[in-house]
Design an enzyme around this catalytic site. Structure first.
Site, PDB file in Angstrom:
ATOM      1  N   ASP A 105       0.777  -1.238   0.000  1.00 34.11           N
ATOM      2  CA  ASP A 105       0.000   0.000   0.000  1.00 34.11           C
ATOM      3  C   ASP A 105       0.813   1.295   0.000  1.00 34.11           C
ATOM      4  O   ASP A 105       0.296   2.353   0.329  1.00 34.11           O
ATOM      5  CB  ASP A 105      -0.913   0.016   1.230  1.00 34.11           C
ATOM      6  CG  ASP A 105      -0.145  -0.186   2.538  1.00 34.11           C
ATOM      7  OD1 ASP A 105       1.076   0.059   2.559  1.00 34.11           O
ATOM      8  OD2 ASP A 105      -0.776  -0.586   3.528  1.00 34.11           O
ATOM      9  N   GLU A 127      -0.173  -9.025  -1.160  1.00 34.82           N
ATOM     10  CA  GLU A 127      -0.867  -8.469  -0.003  1.00 34.82           C
ATOM     11  C   GLU A 127      -2.039  -7.582  -0.457  1.00 34.82           C
ATOM     12  O   GLU A 127      -2.195  -6.430  -0.052  1.00 34.82           O
ATOM     13  CB  GLU A 127       0.081  -7.682   0.915  1.00 34.82           C
ATOM     14  CG  GLU A 127      -0.509  -7.467   2.309  1.00 34.82           C
ATOM     15  CD  GLU A 127       0.378  -6.653   3.230  1.00 34.82           C
ATOM     16  OE1 GLU A 127       1.042  -7.262   4.084  1.00 34.82           O
ATOM     17  OE2 GLU A 127       0.387  -5.404   3.099  1.00 34.82           O
ATOM     18  N   GLU A 141      -2.130   5.262   2.639  1.00 33.87           N
ATOM     19  CA  GLU A 141      -2.064   3.841   2.291  1.00 33.87           C
ATOM     20  C   GLU A 141      -3.408   3.247   1.869  1.00 33.87           C
ATOM     21  O   GLU A 141      -3.473   2.427   0.950  1.00 33.87           O
ATOM     22  CB  GLU A 141      -1.476   3.051   3.467  1.00 33.87           C
ATOM     23  CG  GLU A 141       0.011   3.267   3.684  1.00 33.87           C
ATOM     24  CD  GLU A 141       0.327   4.491   4.514  1.00 33.87           C
ATOM     25  OE1 GLU A 141       1.522   4.772   4.732  1.00 33.87           O
ATOM     26  OE2 GLU A 141      -0.627   5.199   4.930  1.00 33.87           O
ATOM     27  N   HIS A 218       4.241   5.827  15.076  1.00 31.89           N
ATOM     28  CA  HIS A 218       4.756   6.764  14.086  1.00 31.89           C
ATOM     29  C   HIS A 218       3.721   7.223  13.061  1.00 31.89           C
ATOM     30  O   HIS A 218       3.991   8.126  12.292  1.00 31.89           O
ATOM     31  CB  HIS A 218       5.905   6.121  13.306  1.00 31.89           C
ATOM     32  CG  HIS A 218       5.464   5.017  12.391  1.00 31.89           C
ATOM     33  ND1 HIS A 218       5.240   3.739  12.846  1.00 31.89           N
ATOM     34  CD2 HIS A 218       5.184   5.009  11.070  1.00 31.89           C
ATOM     35  CE1 HIS A 218       4.847   2.988  11.833  1.00 31.89           C
ATOM     36  NE2 HIS A 218       4.796   3.730  10.744  1.00 31.89           N
ATOM     37  N   ARG A 220       1.081   8.781  10.633  1.00 31.64           N
ATOM     38  CA  ARG A 220       0.782  10.187  10.354  1.00 31.64           C
ATOM     39  C   ARG A 220      -0.508  10.646  11.036  1.00 31.64           C
ATOM     40  O   ARG A 220      -0.591  11.763  11.559  1.00 31.64           O
ATOM     41  CB  ARG A 220       0.665  10.374   8.832  1.00 31.64           C
ATOM     42  CG  ARG A 220       0.620  11.807   8.344  1.00 31.64           C
ATOM     43  CD  ARG A 220       0.461  11.828   6.828  1.00 31.64           C
ATOM     44  NE  ARG A 220       1.564  11.155   6.157  1.00 31.64           N
ATOM     45  CZ  ARG A 220       2.623  11.774   5.654  1.00 31.64           C
ATOM     46  NH1 ARG A 220       2.721  13.083   5.748  1.00 31.64           N
ATOM     47  NH2 ARG A 220       3.566  11.093   5.042  1.00 31.64           N
ATOM     48  N   HIS A 251      10.926   6.418  15.946  1.00 31.18           N
ATOM     49  CA  HIS A 251      10.973   6.746  14.519  1.00 31.18           C
ATOM     50  C   HIS A 251      11.903   7.938  14.284  1.00 31.18           C
ATOM     51  O   HIS A 251      12.088   8.793  15.148  1.00 31.18           O
ATOM     52  CB  HIS A 251       9.561   7.071  14.026  1.00 31.18           C
ATOM     53  CG  HIS A 251       9.404   7.089  12.548  1.00 31.18           C
ATOM     54  ND1 HIS A 251       9.663   8.202  11.784  1.00 31.18           N
ATOM     55  CD2 HIS A 251       9.010   6.124  11.674  1.00 31.18           C
ATOM     56  CE1 HIS A 251       9.435   7.928  10.511  1.00 31.18           C
ATOM     57  NE2 HIS A 251       9.044   6.679  10.418  1.00 31.18           N
TER      58      HIS A 251
END
Length: 384
Positions: A105, A127, A141, A218, A220, A251
């Site tokens: 993704d 996937e 994603e 991490h 967004r 991160h």
């Protein structure tokens, strides 16, 4: 190559990826294709991530045929998309593969599929079929998945639930193949109960007598107040539980690192460490008591090791893990994170229910299944 009588011409598969998670999940597939005499693998990386990607390539001994090296400091999604799309155009024109394989993704995934579509090349989506139901979470994603589905020729779905998502969107059943997830193939190849860490902090942790929580955070959509809530919650959890230690590979994003240091930096039983290479992280998961995360991939990996996972997001694109009982989605409110974490730390029955649930993501043979399908699929098109 000229095909002689009775000889099947060798097929060519161009494998495209650009981030560390993609590299981990595509590595076992690449190695399996390399063993296959009927398919020639050509590896192209965009290097959407750079250093983290390179360590995985080194671990699995993969040497890319093409490296677009697109990563720049402060790059936007548009930057990634434009540079990768242009770079892919030249490679596809030169190589003329029979199929392009993309994974999951990322922006590289979508661009790889789009570039192949523009040249009318078949696309295999590894996937495929994951859905959260919210196009802005995870962002970008979720939309990358949807767009790639609409471009793909064949779809390698990890689970029956992913298969059903694709069917609901109108994908023909004969174009979907259920495989399990290649991440389990990768994970099982590197985990070792006697593993010694390169990171000295990790070797000093008492995994037998302490309840060690591995945390990753991490995403967004968690930036800002949600991440503050997460960090405050875990700070209070360790304050209330003397036998708990948290290991948090932080991160590289400067804003995340600054906030983590501000809220968690003075806690002796919270270890803020640098991001780990894949082999170390996989073995850390194997030694953990439980996992707190907002990541997607860990929701597949940890269940294979018998580790309960609390997902600090509002939804997950991996509902089969929730249904199986290995994962629980707990959101980003501080009090709920505290509550659910304390339940697993202090209620052995609830812990064992999650720890002993069956992993829905396969048995480590996904790559073999994909290659067997590709052999049949590509041979058919070579001979028609």
């Amino acid at each position: 190559m000229t095909k002689s009588k009775g000889q099947t011409q060798k097929s060519k598969a161009l494998i495209v990826f650009g981030t560390r998670p993609e590299a981990i999940k595509m590595a076992p597939l690449i190695k399996k294709i390399e063993e296959c005499k009927q398919i020639e693998p050509v590896v192209c990386i965009t290097a959407q991530h750079r250093e983290m990607l390179d360590t995985v390539l080194e671990l699995f001994e993969i040497s890319p045929d093409y490296d677009l090296n697109i990563m720049k400091h402060g790059q936007s999604i548009t930057d990634i998309t434009v540079r990768a799309l242009k770079g892919m155009e030249d490679i596809l024109t030169k190589e003329k593969p029979d199929i392009v394989l993309v994974h999951g993704d990322t922006s590289t995934t979508f661009v790889g599929a789009l570039a192949a579509f523009y040249q009318k090349i078949k696309i295999g989506h590894v996937e495929a079929g994951l859905r959260s139901g919210n196009i802005y979470s995870p962002y970008p994603e979720e939309m990358n998945r949807i767009l790639t589905t609409n471009l793909a020729t064949i779809h390698f779905a990890p689970t029956e639930g992913n298969y059903n998502n694709l069917i609901k969107e109108g994908i023909e059943p004969e174009k979907i193949f259920i495989t399990g997830n290649t991440v389990i193939d990768a994970l099982l190849s590197v985990v070792d109960d006697d593993y010694t860490f390169e990171n000295s902090i990790l070797n000093k942790v008492d995994y037998k007598n302490k309840k060690v929580i591995v945390m990753t955070c991490h995403r967004r959509e968690n930036w800002g107040r949600p991440m503050e809530n997460i960090f405050m919650a875990v700070k209070e959890v360790v304050g209330e539980n003397e036998n708990v230690e948290i290991i948090f590979p932080v991160h590289l994003n400067p804003s995340i690192r600054k906030l983590a240091k501000y809220i968690l930096g003075e806690q002796s039983n919270i270890h803020l460490i640098e991001p780990l290479e894949y082999e170390e992280f996989a073995n850390l998961l194997n030694k953990a008591y439980l996992v707190l995360t907002d990541s997607g991939g860990i929701q597949e990996e940890a269940p294979a090791l018998g580790k309960p996972i609390l997902v600090m997001r509002e939804e997950t694109e991996r509902p089969e893990a929730v249904k199986a009982g290995t994962v629980k989605v707990i959101g980003t409110e501080k009090e709920n994170i505290k509550k659910e974490t304390n339940v697993l730390l202090n209620d052995l029955h609830e812990y064992n229910v999650m720890a002993n649930s069956i992993n829905p993501y396969g048995d480590g043979t996904a790559s073999e299944k994909i290659v067997n399908f590709l052999l049949s699929y590509l041979t058919h098109f070579k001979n028609v």
